[in-house]
Scaffold this motif. Structure first.
Motif, PDB file in Angstrom:
ATOM      1  N   LYS A  41      32.603   2.366  75.642  1.00  0.00           N
ATOM      2  CA  LYS A  41      33.379   1.489  76.518  1.00  0.00           C
ATOM      3  C   LYS A  41      32.950   1.543  77.982  1.00  0.00           C
ATOM      4  N   LEU A  42      32.316   2.647  78.406  1.00  0.00           N
ATOM      5  CA  LEU A  42      32.020   2.844  79.827  1.00  0.00           C
ATOM      6  C   LEU A  42      30.572   2.511  80.160  1.00  0.00           C
ATOM      7  N   ASN A  43      30.358   1.993  81.363  1.00  0.00           N
ATOM      8  CA  ASN A  43      29.014   1.731  81.857  1.00  0.00           C
ATOM      9  C   ASN A  43      28.888   2.215  83.299  1.00  0.00           C
ATOM     10  N   TRP A  44      27.655   2.581  83.671  1.00  0.00           N
ATOM     11  CA  TRP A  44      27.354   3.017  85.034  1.00  0.00           C
ATOM     12  C   TRP A  44      26.547   1.931  85.733  1.00  0.00           C
ATOM     13  N   HIS A  45      27.113   1.389  86.801  1.00  0.00           N
ATOM     14  CA  HIS A  45      26.401   0.394  87.602  1.00  0.00           C
ATOM     15  C   HIS A  45      25.688   1.096  88.750  1.00  0.00           C
ATOM     16  N   ASN A  46      24.401   0.797  88.940  1.00  0.00           N
ATOM     17  CA  ASN A  46      23.624   1.374  90.030  1.00  0.00           C
ATOM     18  C   ASN A  46      22.690   0.295  90.569  1.00  0.00           C
ATOM     19  N   GLU A  47      22.595   0.225  91.891  1.00  0.00           N
ATOM     20  CA  GLU A  47      21.953  -0.939  92.517  1.00  0.00           C
ATOM     21  C   GLU A  47      21.374  -0.555  93.884  1.00  0.00           C
ATOM     22  N   ILE A  48      20.163  -1.031  94.149  1.00  0.00           N
ATOM     23  CA  ILE A  48      19.533  -0.863  95.450  1.00  0.00           C
ATOM     24  C   ILE A  48      18.943  -2.201  95.868  1.00  0.00           C
ATOM     25  N   GLN A  49      19.252  -2.622  97.091  1.00  0.00           N
ATOM     26  CA  GLN A  49      18.679  -3.852  97.631  1.00  0.00           C
ATOM     27  C   GLN A  49      18.042  -3.548  98.984  1.00  0.00           C
ATOM     28  N   TYR A  50      16.778  -3.910  99.100  1.00  0.00           N
ATOM     29  CA  TYR A  50      16.020  -3.726 100.341  1.00  0.00           C
ATOM     30  C   TYR A  50      15.781  -5.111 100.928  1.00  0.00           C
ATOM     31  N   ARG A  51      16.530  -5.446 101.980  1.00  0.00           N
ATOM     32  CA  ARG A  51      16.537  -6.791 102.528  1.00  0.00           C
ATOM     33  C   ARG A  51      15.794  -6.810 103.867  1.00  0.00           C
ATOM     34  N   ASN A  52      14.909  -7.782 104.021  1.00  0.00           N
ATOM     35  CA  ASN A  52      14.066  -7.845 105.209  1.00  0.00           C
ATOM     36  C   ASN A  52      14.183  -9.195 105.908  1.00  0.00           C
TER      37      ASN A  52
END
Length: 224
Positions: A41-52
């Motif tokens: 039932k569980l999920n791990w959200h992980n996110e990286i955004q490098y904006r220029n």
């Protein structure tokens, strides 16, 4: 592999072209999104955004988000509680500045399918802790993924991706910004895909374009 090499070459060419766009109003976002099952039932959200502000050398914003989600129904109707760290480096009166934001967010995602159209609705509430302010914001995203050379989002499938997202403040002015996005994607395997596209953002009556390259990883951390 030949298709992946062609796509990688296209992305490299796009980045090289953007390197000459520093003086224009066209930026580039490089993004990684992980959504990994840690139980049934569980999920791990992980996110990286490098904006220029340009192709790669002039950082506009570094965004890191993480959170734990729970499926109300199998692989759908997901609620999530998360945290975001945002380092911004805007220009103020021609001078580069720096500020940090800590953000708590809650979201609900539901998905639908009509023929080839894979539809996603995302509702997100944000509590934003800025250096000298506190704000709350609501976001709604409506997105579509449409497979091109297959009827389903199977491995080795090219697909089109579009979305519209609106941001609303809880105080005045209510309207914050609106984003419209279009991209071409490729499903590498059942757990990974890549997209390259263009997003236009309207904020404070100004339009700004962003080239976006995103990688999506859904490798589960459980066998269930």
């Amino acid at each position: 592999m030949k298709i992946l090499k062609t796509l990688a070459l296209s992305i490299f060419t796009l980045g090289t072209t953007l390197s000459y766009a520093q003086k224009s109003d066209l930026g580039a976002w490089y993004m990684y999104f992980g959504n990994n099952k840690i139980s049934k039932k569980l999920n791990w959200h992980n996110e990286i955004q490098y904006r220029n502000f340009d192709a790669g050398g002039d950082l506009e914003q570094l965004l890191i988000r993480t959170g734990i989600g729970y499926d109300l129904t199998e692989n759908n109707n997901n609620i999530l509680l998360g945290y975001g760290f945002i380092l911004s480096k805007p220009y103020v009166n021609g001078e580069k500045t720096e500020n940090i934001e800590h953000r708590i967010f809650q979201q609900y995602i539901t998905k639908q399918k009509f023929g080839r159209f894979n539809i996603q609705h995302r509702y997100r509430l944000e509590e934003r802790f800025l250096e000298d302010d506190f704000r709350m914001r609501f976001r709604y995203l409506l997105g579509f993924n449409i497979p091109i050379n297959n009827k389903e989002m199977l491995p080795k499938t090219f697909y089109g991706s579009v979305y519209n997202e609106i941001f609303l403040h809880f105080d005045s002015p209510v309207f914050d910004r609106n984003r419209v996005y279009g991209a071409l994607g490729y499903v590498i395997n059942k757990n990974m895909r890549i997209e390259a596209g263009y997003m236009n953002q309207i904020q404070e009556n100004k339009n700004r374009g962003q080239i976006q390259i995103g990688f999506y990883n859904n490798i589960p951390f459980t066998k269930n």
